[in-house]
Design a protein around this motif. Structure first.
Motif, PDB file in Angstrom:
ATOM      1  N   GLY A  58       0.794  -1.224   0.000  1.00 24.41           N
ATOM      2  CA  GLY A  58       0.000   0.000   0.000  1.00 24.41           C
ATOM      3  C   GLY A  58       0.820   1.265   0.000  1.00 24.41           C
ATOM      4  O   GLY A  58       0.289   2.358  -0.053  1.00 24.41           O
ATOM      5  N   SER A  90       2.720   2.393  -2.287  1.00 23.43           N
ATOM      6  CA  SER A  90       2.628   3.106  -3.556  1.00 23.43           C
ATOM      7  C   SER A  90       1.359   3.939  -3.638  1.00 23.43           C
ATOM      8  O   SER A  90       1.363   5.023  -4.220  1.00 23.43           O
ATOM      9  CB  SER A  90       2.681   2.129  -4.723  1.00 23.43           C
ATOM     10  OG  SER A  90       1.796   1.075  -4.464  1.00 23.43           O
ATOM     11  N   SER A  91       0.265   3.471  -3.025  1.00 17.62           N
ATOM     12  CA  SER A  91      -0.963   4.276  -3.092  1.00 17.62           C
ATOM     13  C   SER A  91      -0.769   5.579  -2.353  1.00 17.62           C
ATOM     14  O   SER A  91      -1.295   6.623  -2.761  1.00 17.62           O
ATOM     15  CB  SER A  91      -2.154   3.500  -2.529  1.00 17.62           C
ATOM     16  OG  SER A  91      -1.907   3.140  -1.196  1.00 17.62           O
ATOM     17  N   PHE A 145      -0.912   9.220  -4.124  1.00 21.21           N
ATOM     18  CA  PHE A 145      -1.831  10.209  -3.579  1.00 21.21           C
ATOM     19  C   PHE A 145      -1.114  11.523  -3.327  1.00 21.21           C
ATOM     20  O   PHE A 145      -1.645  12.599  -3.580  1.00 21.21           O
ATOM     21  CB  PHE A 145      -2.428   9.661  -2.277  1.00 21.21           C
ATOM     22  CG  PHE A 145      -3.453  10.540  -1.628  1.00 21.21           C
ATOM     23  CD1 PHE A 145      -3.200  11.151  -0.414  1.00 21.21           C
ATOM     24  CD2 PHE A 145      -4.682  10.748  -2.222  1.00 21.21           C
ATOM     25  CE1 PHE A 145      -4.149  11.951   0.195  1.00 21.21           C
ATOM     26  CE2 PHE A 145      -5.639  11.552  -1.617  1.00 21.21           C
ATOM     27  CZ  PHE A 145      -5.373  12.150  -0.408  1.00 21.21           C
ATOM     28  N   GLY A 205       0.396   5.600   3.266  1.00 23.32           N
ATOM     29  CA  GLY A 205      -0.305   4.728   2.316  1.00 23.32           C
ATOM     30  C   GLY A 205      -0.470   3.332   2.886  1.00 23.32           C
ATOM     31  O   GLY A 205      -1.544   2.724   2.769  1.00 23.32           O
ATOM     32  N   THR A 265      -4.052   1.619   3.716  1.00 25.43           N
ATOM     33  CA  THR A 265      -4.437   0.334   3.118  1.00 25.43           C
ATOM     34  C   THR A 265      -4.825  -0.659   4.201  1.00 25.43           C
ATOM     35  O   THR A 265      -5.818  -1.387   4.056  1.00 25.43           O
ATOM     36  CB  THR A 265      -3.278  -0.230   2.294  1.00 25.43           C
ATOM     37  OG1 THR A 265      -2.818   0.769   1.415  1.00 25.43           O
ATOM     38  CG2 THR A 265      -3.706  -1.447   1.509  1.00 25.43           C
ATOM     39  N   MET A 324     -10.758   4.850   0.782  1.00 30.32           N
ATOM     40  CA  MET A 324      -9.298   4.983   0.869  1.00 30.32           C
ATOM     41  C   MET A 324      -8.893   6.436   1.023  1.00 30.32           C
ATOM     42  O   MET A 324      -7.993   6.754   1.789  1.00 30.32           O
ATOM     43  CB  MET A 324      -8.634   4.441  -0.403  1.00 30.32           C
ATOM     44  CG  MET A 324      -8.101   3.046  -0.289  1.00 30.32           C
ATOM     45  SD  MET A 324      -6.915   2.850   1.003  1.00 30.32           S
ATOM     46  CE  MET A 324      -5.395   2.881   0.111  1.00 30.32           C
ATOM     47  N   ASN A 325      -9.547   7.330   0.281  1.00 31.56           N
ATOM     48  CA  ASN A 325      -9.143   8.732   0.323  1.00 31.56           C
ATOM     49  C   ASN A 325      -9.311   9.334   1.708  1.00 31.56           C
ATOM     50  O   ASN A 325      -8.498  10.140   2.139  1.00 31.56           O
ATOM     51  CB  ASN A 325      -9.931   9.556  -0.697  1.00 31.56           C
ATOM     52  CG  ASN A 325      -9.318   9.455  -2.071  1.00 31.56           C
ATOM     53  OD1 ASN A 325      -8.201   8.987  -2.217  1.00 31.56           O
ATOM     54  ND2 ASN A 325     -10.042   9.886  -3.065  1.00 31.56           N
TER      55      ASN A 325
END
Lengths: 251, 634
Positions: free
Chosen positions: B246, B248-249, B253, B326, B330, B385-386
């Motif tokens: 997670g 990378s997310s 972002f 991130g 996640t 998620m945001n």
């Protein structure tokens, strides 16, 4: 669930005891019974019996992943044995047998209801007793199935949570003590070395000052001429100029 | 080009001439402190500039103002505002070889107020900054255990569940607000001194004292560790973070550019303010550090290097922070989803494994269709998620709540916790060195301290005095006081001082004279870039930012966030209005430094007037006849 209970229709009461039926407990206290061959029976049981039943939910896949075992009648037998064991440890209930524990409505989830009857099979044991028995032996029951409080849930029976380990002296005070002592020692060292440096610096220039003072106390000399004589002479003779007589060698 | 120059008689008398500078340096080499080597100087400046704001303010600004697009205003303002101001402070300190009060009073006696304002601001920022370091130390001391104390809620009295306040919020929130701060519900409710925070505060001030006891002689050694260790730890966290699920997310972002944000003036304002505060300008510490340099040190190159390092550190820290965020988001998302799946399969007694994240929506519809009544009773959480990525990610919330939670989910959590808090400690401590320098040296320059007193004593008294004042922050309401000071002591006064600094150097000292000085010191005249920025661009930018801040501060309602378990929307913070007496505190904290500048000028003016009227006489003119024997007939 004794045969003497008023039953609307029951082909053979012994079916109930043989465990070939599944019993569903409804919220208003009614029991409905399905016979394996599709026969449905229902009767009104006292409300207490419904309240004395507990729902159990197991999450085998969550707990064990690939090593999850299948929930079959043998596991149910073990469960009944554990419940009977827990009840036997209650002071008045040492005579509880496995057959006194009744399971019903096993779903694929895996979840089911269970109830514990007394030796006469007339009444179900009060919920409070069952609750306390299960709570006291929760650890043993969990371990028998390789599960824990979250994956083997007894709804309406709260688990006693393990208190976090509390060391006698909190660890943070120890670490604080160590660091603070190091800092205090370092401060002392720096202050002491600072004082020593200061003393050395003070001794150096003060020694130089002493010798200068001594020198000046004797005679104030300026440009090689003693100052005092100038004042005494009152300015009439200037000793800065050497008199002719002294400079020239006598003939 | 603006060639305005205010009249400044007597300037030549107050400052050493260029010719004297080199000999002055030799004379002072025994009495005045100086750097052992260039590396110490650079590390000290970098350490002062790089602080907690790079870790917990910049990433949040970056992400909330358009991600990758925020780099554009940030870099532009770094070049137009940060580097010129930094070069100015370095050059003026190196040229006049004094601390901030000495420099400004040399330029013009009426400008002494600028130095005094810098000293006030350094003092007040140092007051609360070291308390944050104390909190960091508390978490550091508590990191040496497994499981970490903030990973579990404590049990309630009969051990059937968790303490209610903890169950409703989270274990990390509870640990921060209750077990660390033991925060009250309003700034009025002071409560008592929390002894564990008092111990940590004592430790923090002791460590600071040990490191600054002899000025740069000791801090110069300490910075070898405190300025380099954060980079090592950041790299370790980057490697660890990128290997987590997670990460990378989080980074995506952070850096996803939203170019429309560039049209929003608040973005540019925040970028300008961030550049300004992150460079630790106008504290007086940088002028002081630079004054210990040799005369021909290349201050131009230094300022560019320090600025580049500062900018790079901000971006690097943002990457690391958001990779960890991130990961946390996640994990929370997965937990939330699993909870929903569990609700569904428990409600409908479906076998485990039938419902996964992919087919969850279909299964929901199927269940709804098969038994709408039962389905309606089920309560599902919203998992977005945001939301998880944007919660509470700046300031103390980032360090003590979000990051600590992320750490509890990593394997070998105590190790990561220790590393993280050591990094925060080093970042904060190296900034405190600059603050202390900005307080100690002006006090020496102002001649309020007897010259006989050794530096150790002076530093000790300042540390002790500030420590006693900082006891306010150990009360139950301490965190509210700290936020108040952070908002007002460190913002408006700094902008004012920086503007006056620029104005003084360019228009009172004289930009021509300044150019000649720099040419003497580094060998070539400052290029057109410096001329334009010093004379026009940077002062305008400072003025714009200052005016905007002033307008916003005056217009905004003074509200603050309060942790109140009795609030309906708990665990969200409740917004409460400040009581009226706080307005007085704000005026003192923000107004006194700003007013010191004109105030001192007026004081000097009045004193000069009175002197001319009264006691000072001009030298008596005397005719002296030559007399060999020394009679002076007057």
């Amino acid at each position: 669930m004794s045969p003497s209970r008023k039953i609307l229709w029951a082909p053979n009461p012994s079916f109930l005891e043989a465990g070939k039926s599944t019993i569903k407990v409804l919220a208003d206290g009614r029991f409905s019974v399905w016979h394996r061959k599709g026969v449905t029976m229902s009767w009104m049981g006292p409300r207490e019996d419904a309240e004395n039943a507990f729902k159990v939910r197991l999450s085998l896949r969550t707990a064990l992943g690939d090593k999850a075992y299948a929930w079959d009648t043998n596991e149910e037998y073990l469960f009944k044995a554990m419940v009977a064991f827990s009840m036997r440890r209650v002071p008045n209930r040492e005579g509880t047998e496995i057959s006194h524990v009744l399971l019903c409505n096993v779903t694929q989830r895996v979840s089911f209801w269970f109830v514990v009857t007394d030796p006469s099979r007339n009444h179900t044991l009060p919920a409070v007793e069952v609750q306390s028995a299960i709570r006291m032996n929760r650890n043993r029951i969990n371990n028998a199935f390789f599960l824990n409080d979250q994956t083997l849930e007894f709804l309406r029976i709260p688990a006693t949570l393990a208190p976090p380990t509390d060391p006698s002296v909190p660890i943070w005070i120890i670490i604080f003590g160590v660091i603070f002592c190091i800092v205090i020692v370092a401060t002392m060292l720096l202050i002491l070395s600072g004082i020593r440096q200061h003393r050395r610096k003070n001794k150096g220039p003060s020694e130089m000052e002493d010798t200068e003072d001594k020198w000046e106390n004797t005679v104030k000399i300026e440009n090689g001429i003693p100052c005092d004589p100038l004042d005494m002479k009152g300015g009439h003779v200037n000793d800065a100029f050497v008199t002719e007589d002294e400079r020239l060698t006598p003939l | 080009m603006v060639r305005l120059l205010l009249p400044n008689p007597g300037l030549e008398a107050r400052i050493p001439t260029l010719a004297e500078l080199e000999s002055l340096e030799k004379q002072e080499s025994s009495s005045r402190p100086k750097w052992d080597n260039k590396a110490q100087y650079m590390l000290t400046c970098v350490g002062f500039c790089v602080g907690l704001g790079n870790v917990w303010r910049f990433p949040y600004l970056c992400q909330s103002h358009g991600g990758g697009a925020f780099m554009i205003p940030f870099l532009i303002l770094l070049v137009l505002e940060g580097i010129p101001l930094l070069h100015l402070e370095f050059a003026i300190g190196q040229r006049l070889r004094k601390g901030s009060v000495g420099v400004w009073s040399s330029i013009h006696p009426a400008l002494k107020g600028v130095g005094i304002a810098s000293m006030f601001v350094s003092f007040m920022v140092g007051l609360y900054y070291n308390t944050i370091i104390a909190w960091v130390m508390w978490y550091f001391f508590n990191s040496f255990q497994d499981p970490l104390p903030w990973s579990q809620c404590p049990l309630n009295a009969n051990q059937t569940g968790y303490v209610e306040e903890c169950a409703r919020s989270s274990s990390v929130d509870y640990y921060w607000y209750r077990e660390t701060l033991n925060v009250s519900t309003s700034i009025d409710d002071s409560g008592s001194v929390q002894w564990w925070i008092l111990l940590c505060l004592t430790c923090a001030w002791s460590v600071l004292y040990v490191c600054t006891i002899r000025g740069i002689e000791t801090t110069g050694k300490a910075v070898y560790v405190t300025s380099t260790l954060p980079y090592v730890v950041l790299t370790i966290f980057l490697i660890r973070g990128l290997t987590l699920k997670g990460a990378s997310s989080g980074i995506i972002f952070l850096f996803t550019p939203n170019v429309t944000e560039l049209a929003n003036p608040v973005t540019w304002l925040d970028a300008g303010a961030q550049v300004f505060y992150s460079f630790s300008l106008a504290f007086g510490g940088l002028i002081s550090f630079s004054s210990y340099n040799s005369v021909h040190n290349n201050c131009e190159m230094d300022s560019v290097i320090v600025s580049v390092i500062n900018g790079f550190t901000s971006v690097y820290a943002a990457t690391v922070v958001y990779s960890i965020i991130g990961f946390r988001a996640t994990e929370r998302f997965d937990d939330c989803f699993s909870a929903n799946i569990l609700t569904l399969i428990n409600g409908f007694d479906l076998p485990e494994g039938n419902v996964t994240q992919e087919n969850f929506a279909e299964m929901q519809q199927w269940c709804n269709a098969s038994n709408p009544a039962a389905y309606a009773e089920l309560k599902f959480q919203t998992c977005d998620m945001n939301t998880f990525l944007s919660e509470g990610v700046e300031g103390t919330g980032l360090a003590f709540i979000v990051f600590t939670e992320a750490i509890t989910r990593m394997p070998a959590a105590p190790l990561w916790s220790v590393l993280f808090f050591v990094m925060l400690f080093c970042l904060g401590l190296s900034s405190m060195f600059g603050n202390m320098e900005g307080v100690v040296v002006p006090l020496q320059d102002l001649n309020v301290i007897p010259k006989k007193w050794p530096k150790e004593l002076l530093t000790g008294l300042i540390c002790l005095g500030t420590y006693l004042l900082a006891l306010v922050f150990t009360l139950n309401s301490g965190q509210y006081w700290l936020s108040l000071l952070d908002r007002y002591a460190g913002s408006i006064p700094l902008l004012t001082v920086a503007f006056f600094e620029m104005f003084s150097v360019v228009y009172v000292y004289g930009i021509d004279r300044f150019n000649r000085d720099i040419e003497f010191m580094i060998g070539h005249k400052p290029s057109i870039f410096w001329q334009v920025t010093w004379r026009v661009v940077s002062p305008l930018l400072m003025l714009t930012i200052f005016l905007f801040f002033l307008v916003i501060s005056v217009n905004e309602e003074l509200v603050y966030s309060v942790w109140n378990p009795a609030y309906e929307e708990f665990p969200k913070s409740q917004k409460v209005k400040y009581p009226n007496w706080v307005y007085g505190v704000v005026v003192v904290v923000a107004g006194v430094p700003c007013l010191a500048i004109p105030g001192f000028a007026i004081y000097k003016l009045i004193r000069n007037r009175f002197r001319r009227a009264g006691d000072q006489q001009g030298l008596v003119g005397a005719q002296s006849t030559v007399s060999v024997n020394g009679d002076v007939r007057s």
